[in-house]
Design an enzyme around this catalytic site. Sequence first.
Site, PDB file in Angstrom:
ATOM      1  N   HIS A  65       5.201  10.775   3.134  1.00 55.73           N
ATOM      2  CA  HIS A  65       3.989  11.149   3.871  1.00 55.73           C
ATOM      3  C   HIS A  65       4.078  10.797   5.358  1.00 55.73           C
ATOM      4  O   HIS A  65       3.180  11.144   6.131  1.00 55.73           O
ATOM      5  CB  HIS A  65       2.740  10.523   3.220  1.00 55.73           C
ATOM      6  CG  HIS A  65       2.507   9.087   3.534  1.00 55.73           C
ATOM      7  ND1 HIS A  65       2.849   8.058   2.684  1.00 55.73           N
ATOM      8  CD2 HIS A  65       1.937   8.492   4.606  1.00 55.73           C
ATOM      9  CE1 HIS A  65       2.501   6.902   3.211  1.00 55.73           C
ATOM     10  NE2 HIS A  65       1.945   7.141   4.388  1.00 55.73           N
ATOM     11  N   ASP A 110       6.766   9.321  -3.090  1.00 55.53           N
ATOM     12  CA  ASP A 110       6.588   9.069  -1.656  1.00 55.53           C
ATOM     13  C   ASP A 110       7.833   8.432  -1.043  1.00 55.53           C
ATOM     14  O   ASP A 110       7.847   7.254  -0.687  1.00 55.53           O
ATOM     15  CB  ASP A 110       5.359   8.183  -1.457  1.00 55.53           C
ATOM     16  CG  ASP A 110       4.831   8.219  -0.034  1.00 55.53           C
ATOM     17  OD1 ASP A 110       5.281   9.092   0.737  1.00 55.53           O
ATOM     18  OD2 ASP A 110       3.964   7.390   0.295  1.00 55.53           O
ATOM     19  N   SER A 204       3.024   2.087   6.933  1.00 50.15           N
ATOM     20  CA  SER A 204       3.612   3.011   5.958  1.00 50.15           C
ATOM     21  C   SER A 204       5.087   3.266   6.229  1.00 50.15           C
ATOM     22  O   SER A 204       5.521   3.340   7.378  1.00 50.15           O
ATOM     23  CB  SER A 204       2.876   4.348   5.982  1.00 50.15           C
ATOM     24  OG  SER A 204       1.786   4.355   5.109  1.00 50.15           O
TER      25      SER A 204
END
Length: 258
Positions: A65, A110, A204
Amino acid sequence: MELIRVLANLLILQLSYAQKSSELVFGGDECNINEHRSLVVLFNSNGFLCGGTLINQDWVVTAAHCDSNNFQLLFGVHSKKILNEDEQTRDPKEKFFCPNRKKDDEVDKDIMLIKLDSSVSNSEHIAPLSLPSSPPSVGSVCRIMGWGKTIPTKEIYPDVPHCANINILDHAVCRTAYSWRQVANTTLCAGILQGGRDTCHFDSGGPLICNGIFQGIVSWGGHPCGQPGEPGVYTKVFDYLDWIKSIIAGNKDATCPP
């Protein structure tokens, strides 16, 4: 001049990115300057995007992502304001995603594998992190790091990466905490049950490191971050080892676990 432009971009943290599922280390302290040699910065013209992990001189692993147009990768950075002499910048040559990834779920499978346009040289502040030979056990103490939010409810970002220790938790903890969505078996549940330490916005894609081994990728978690009973969810690197090794070996048709 290129590195000056890079640092200028990193200081321009656009508020629009804060609503993404990207995350930052809350409840930590400044990392030792030499403890994050594998930590990578992904950035574009809008500023900081995500973290990543160098696994060898030609490849970086981050969260799927975190993908964006025209991003670059910065290695060896500690302070956004003070240059390290060995900082290096690279462009992605190729990006690889799980072919069976759900397009309507940005945190499904992910993981993104990035081949660099040229090799990165090991240096005082740059070195790859080892891939796991086994997954971490429940109760393991692991390290998180990144330039994410240090106060969950405010747009406050540090000039240097922050690090913190958290624990690997039973997967059932995350399934209970996030009963409104699926928590995949190919993830790790990690955090502090009483809250106060967590990855947060802009962390992230960064690593979860257990006993010096790259075990997880920061994916998603509670909002605001660091709340009691709401641990972080990390892509489990061990489950993607075959895919990673196959892609690096040249098998671009390799598939990920279901």
